[in-house]
Enzyme design. Structure first.
Site, PDB file in Angstrom:
ATOM      1  CE  LYS A  35     -10.699   2.329   2.619  1.00 30.29           C
ATOM      2  NZ  LYS A  35     -10.006   3.135   3.651  1.00 30.29           N
ATOM      3  CG  HIS A  59       8.338 -29.126   2.371  1.00 35.49           C
ATOM      4  ND1 HIS A  59       9.021 -30.289   2.104  1.00 35.49           N
ATOM      5  CD2 HIS A  59       8.766 -28.715   3.593  1.00 35.49           C
ATOM      6  CE1 HIS A  59       9.811 -30.584   3.127  1.00 35.49           C
ATOM      7  NE2 HIS A  59       9.666 -29.639   4.054  1.00 35.49           N
ATOM      8  CD  GLU A  77      -3.226   0.614   2.093  1.00 35.92           C
ATOM      9  OE1 GLU A  77      -4.379   0.364   1.721  1.00 35.92           O
ATOM     10  OE2 GLU A  77      -2.885   0.662   3.299  1.00 35.92           O
TER      11      GLU A  77
END
Length: 400
Positions: free
Chosen positions: A391, A275, A249
């Site tokens: 938003k 792994h 961000e």
């Protein structure tokens, strides 16, 4: 004649440092290390509830969670800390089913005071139990609508400074108050952060390390655009999540010449991801840097017992080895295997112990690193216009 360019000249370390020193006057997170914690500790002593539920999202929770996750298995914490940070109904329900709401303090955190996710969850909590001055705490900006709600209902509130962004707010009331309530030594947290502050601004080891690393990241960003943090402790899973928000961000921006910038953060856990993701690092494209984070002292003497397993006798050489030694040997083997390739940039950070100071020094150094990278990239580390656009669209959709 008209002329346009997107050439950003190389900046000297001294110029970068002067920019940071100047920025310190306006960007509040730098000086949180000098905070007076007395009011936070006084409030913490008054809390009688055994369960503390933080309601927030992003910067309102990730830093606090990172510290709590790192410490909670080694510290004799007096209360349990929970986080409600998603609007996923299954997550909300499953968490609340295991919490005695009558013995819970709800800590509502939103810098703006109008975060949809946070207020949505708070509304739901209010449908289950009466939230009032006896069981609710608010942490927000002093003039937000949430602050107004707290004042109207006699609810205690603590302020988030206007010049401290959410993802840089862990050493403000956002992190310090919930952590103090559950029994974390917040003075030691700030002490660790201040060690990094002093080391950087006095131009000693932290200064040299941060400037060198940031310069490499930015100057080689077109070759090594992915920055992998490989944490060799499950306790650091919260730190990884916090780092991803901080890095993504802050650095995914458009620079002063309208050129898109960004470094992609990846957080993985060792030995689990040996792994999985390690294969991509070792034999995949050479577009990644790797920072391995180790813990020197796990505060645990858990050992591999001398248990005989028929058919597996060839592995008896591991008997008696402490798990903490095993995981650090695994980390060292990974580091050596990467370094042997000679074409993957890799550095190693070793945390001394599982303590407040150690996690705080790590987090504050990463905040400094983020700020310095942003200066090299000619971007503003402290806004998030890409997030704000989403938003706004959400609010418009919901209002319809």
């Amino acid at each position: 004649m008209k002329y346009r360019h997107n050439y950003n000249p190389t900046i000297s370390d001294e110029d970068i440092f002067e920019e940071i020193v100047k920025e310190r006057e306006d960007i509040g997170y730098y000086n949180l290390v000098f905070s007076d914690t007395s009011k936070y500790k006084e409030y913490a002593k008054s809390v009688v509830q055994k369960n503390i539920v933080v309601i927030g999202i992003g910067g309102s929770t990730l830093g606090t969670y990172a510290i709590y996750k790192f410490l909670k298995y080694s510290k004799n914490l007096s209360k349990k800390l929970y986080f409600l940070e998603t609007t996923d109904p299954i997550d909300i329900r499953s968490k609340l089913e295991n919490i005695e709401l009558d013995d819970t303090l709800f800590v509502v955190i939103s810098k703006s005071g109008t975060t949809i996710e946070t207020i949505s969850i708070f509304k739901y909590i209010n449908s289950l139990i009466k939230c009032d001055k006896n069981n609710t705490l608010v942490i927000t900006e002093s003039d937000s609508k949430l602050s107004g709600y707290a004042k109207a209902n006699g609810i205690t509130s603590f302020d988030i400074p206007k010049n401290v962004g959410g993802r840089f707010s862990v050493f403000s009331a956002v992190g310090l108050v919930p952590l103090a309530i559950v029994g974390v030594d917040i003075d030691q947290l700030l002490s660790g952060a201040k060690e990094m502050y002093d080391s950087f601004f006095n131009k000693t080891l932290t200064y040299e390390r941060v400037l060198k690393k940031a310069r490499f990241f930015v100057e080689y960003k077109n070759s090594f655009n992915i920055n992998v943090v490989f944490s060799y402790s499950s306790r650091l899973d919260g730190f990884n999540k916090w780092y991803i928000q901080l890095w993504g961000e802050s650095l995914g921006k458009i620079d002063i010449n309208s050129t898109r910038q960004g470094l992609t953060p990846i957080g993985i856990i060792g030995p689990i991801d040996q792994h999985s993701f390690l294969q991509l690092i070792v034999e995949g494209r050479r577009d990644k840097t790797v920072t391995v984070i180790k813990v020197e002292d796990f505060d645990s003497n858990l050992k591999i017992p001398s248990v005989k397993l028929e058919g597996l006798e060839e592995l008896d050489y591991i008997d008696g080895i402490e798990f903490s030694s095993l995981i650090n040997e695994q980390a060292d083997a990974t580091i050596e295997s990467i370094n042997n390739l000679n074409d993957i940039p890799c550095d190693v950070i070793t945390i001394d112990s599982v303590s407040e100071k150690s996690i705080a020094t790590l987090m504050y150094e990463y905040e400094l690193l983020t700020s310095v990278c942003a200066k090299f990239m000619y971007i503003n580390a402290y806004d998030q216009p890409g997030v704000e656009a989403g938003k706004l669209i959400l609010k418009q959709k919901l209002k319809k």
